[in-house]
Design a protein around this motif. Structure first.
Motif, PDB file in Angstrom:
ATOM      1  N   LEU A  36      60.160  39.207   7.059  1.00  0.00           N
ATOM      2  CA  LEU A  36      60.005  40.495   6.379  1.00  0.00           C
ATOM      3  C   LEU A  36      61.002  40.536   5.228  1.00  0.00           C
ATOM      4  O   LEU A  36      62.188  40.238   5.411  1.00  0.00           O
ATOM      5  N   PRO A  65      58.396  46.791   1.583  1.00  0.00           N
ATOM      6  CA  PRO A  65      58.584  45.965   2.782  1.00  0.00           C
ATOM      7  C   PRO A  65      57.316  45.146   3.072  1.00  0.00           C
ATOM      8  O   PRO A  65      56.248  45.707   3.309  1.00  0.00           O
ATOM      9  N   ALA A 104      55.483  41.971   5.190  1.00  0.00           N
ATOM     10  CA  ALA A 104      55.480  41.035   6.314  1.00  0.00           C
ATOM     11  C   ALA A 104      54.701  39.781   5.931  1.00  0.00           C
ATOM     12  O   ALA A 104      53.654  39.859   5.281  1.00  0.00           O
ATOM     13  N   LEU A 122      54.566  46.891  12.233  1.00  0.00           N
ATOM     14  CA  LEU A 122      55.791  47.270  11.532  1.00  0.00           C
ATOM     15  C   LEU A 122      56.289  48.588  12.109  1.00  0.00           C
ATOM     16  O   LEU A 122      55.497  49.480  12.399  1.00  0.00           O
ATOM     17  N   CYS A 123      57.579  48.676  12.269  1.00  0.00           N
ATOM     18  CA  CYS A 123      58.191  49.943  12.675  1.00  0.00           C
ATOM     19  C   CYS A 123      59.036  50.443  11.501  1.00  0.00           C
ATOM     20  O   CYS A 123      59.924  49.735  11.022  1.00  0.00           O
ATOM     21  N   TRP A 131      47.237  49.408   6.879  1.00  0.00           N
ATOM     22  CA  TRP A 131      48.087  49.667   8.043  1.00  0.00           C
ATOM     23  C   TRP A 131      47.701  50.993   8.696  1.00  0.00           C
ATOM     24  O   TRP A 131      47.440  51.966   8.013  1.00  0.00           O
ATOM     25  N   TYR A 184      48.712  46.232  11.578  1.00  0.00           N
ATOM     26  CA  TYR A 184      47.879  45.730  10.486  1.00  0.00           C
ATOM     27  C   TYR A 184      46.440  45.699  10.979  1.00  0.00           C
ATOM     28  O   TYR A 184      46.167  45.264  12.094  1.00  0.00           O
ATOM     29  N   VAL A 242      53.670  47.762   3.541  1.00  0.00           N
ATOM     30  CA  VAL A 242      53.279  49.003   4.219  1.00  0.00           C
ATOM     31  C   VAL A 242      53.414  50.195   3.279  1.00  0.00           C
ATOM     32  O   VAL A 242      52.698  51.190   3.406  1.00  0.00           O
ATOM     33  N   VAL A 266      63.007  48.917   8.286  1.00  0.00           N
ATOM     34  CA  VAL A 266      61.662  48.435   8.626  1.00  0.00           C
ATOM     35  C   VAL A 266      61.804  47.131   9.400  1.00  0.00           C
ATOM     36  O   VAL A 266      62.540  46.224   8.985  1.00  0.00           O
ATOM     37  N   THR A 267      61.092  47.034  10.515  1.00  0.00           N
ATOM     38  CA  THR A 267      61.144  45.847  11.368  1.00  0.00           C
ATOM     39  C   THR A 267      59.730  45.369  11.658  1.00  0.00           C
ATOM     40  O   THR A 267      58.832  46.179  11.892  1.00  0.00           O
ATOM     41  N   ALA A 268      59.539  44.056  11.641  1.00  0.00           N
ATOM     42  CA  ALA A 268      58.222  43.470  11.909  1.00  0.00           C
ATOM     43  C   ALA A 268      58.176  42.866  13.304  1.00  0.00           C
ATOM     44  O   ALA A 268      59.192  42.407  13.840  1.00  0.00           O
TER      45      ALA A 268
END
Length: 213
Positions: free
Chosen positions: A49, A86, A88, A101-102, A120, A134, A152, A177-179
């Motif tokens: 990411l 962001p 991925a 994604l969060c 998304w 996704y 996103v 943001v985390t994938a």
């Protein structure tokens, strides 16, 4: 008579010796097949990411100096449209997977993001956090290149009504943001969503967290 017995014994011994001498020259019919070899190896899923590097005004740097980074710093400016994308990427060779994604938004309602709702889908949320999936399963197992997904969102817009008092109250805030990716094999989308919720919202169970259909 004794003499004839001796002759007979000698003849028998000679016969045994002859038979033993012949035995090793016998050959056997045989056939050997080609081996059947089964090779097993573990599949992998790898993601990354990143986002565009921005300048002091929060604008993505293009051309010379353009980079993909994992962190940026922004200034609060009323009415500003800040670049943030962001993105991925599923690395080549990865097995088919669901990608999540969060977005953990530490800002207030005076900051808005232009979410890509075509690519998304928001599947779960709790205060300050939103989990997105996704819309397409991603398979890079036979790909010669990495599979880059649409960001996103691409901008953060600051309200024109942001005041100096708001800025003082805000202090320093973050958008994180985390994938997360999980295999599609043997998992339904619903199962995958439950795993993502557990991953991103560990203090809750899927039953406790609002799931958006």
């Amino acid at each position: 008579m004794k003499k004839s017995q001796k002759l007979m014994i000698t003849s028998l011994l000679a016969l045994v010796v002859v038979l033993l001498g012949v035995a090793p020259t016998l050959s056997w019919l045989f056939s050997t097949s080609q081996p059947v070899i089964n090779t097993f190896s573990g599949g992998t899923i790898a993601i990354k990411l990143d986002e565009a590097l921005v300048d002091a005004d929060g604008k993505a740097i293009e051309g010379e100096g353009a980079q993909r980074v994992t962190a940026n710093r922004y200034k609060y400016v009323a009415g500003a449209v800040l670049d943030k994308d962001p993105t991925a990427t599923v690395l080549k060779g990865s097995e088919e997977c669901y990608v999540f994604l969060c977005v953990e938004n530490g800002l207030t309602e005076k900051f808005t993001m232009n979410y890509d709702t075509q690519s998304w889908r928001r599947v779960a949320e709790e205060e300050g956090k939103s989990v997105f999936i996704y819309n397409i399963k991603v398979d890079a197992s036979e790909s010669e290149t990495d599979v880059v997904l649409p960001p996103v969102f691409t901008t953060v817009t600051v309200s024109e009504e942001l005041t100096s008092e708001d800025i003082e109250t805000l202090g320093e805030r973050t958008i994180c943001v985390t994938a997360y990716a999980v295999q599609t094999h043997s998992l339904t989308e619903k199962d995958a969503i439950a795993l993502a919720v557990t991953q991103f919202l560990p203090d809750n169970t899927p039953a406790d967290t609002p799931i958006i259909e």
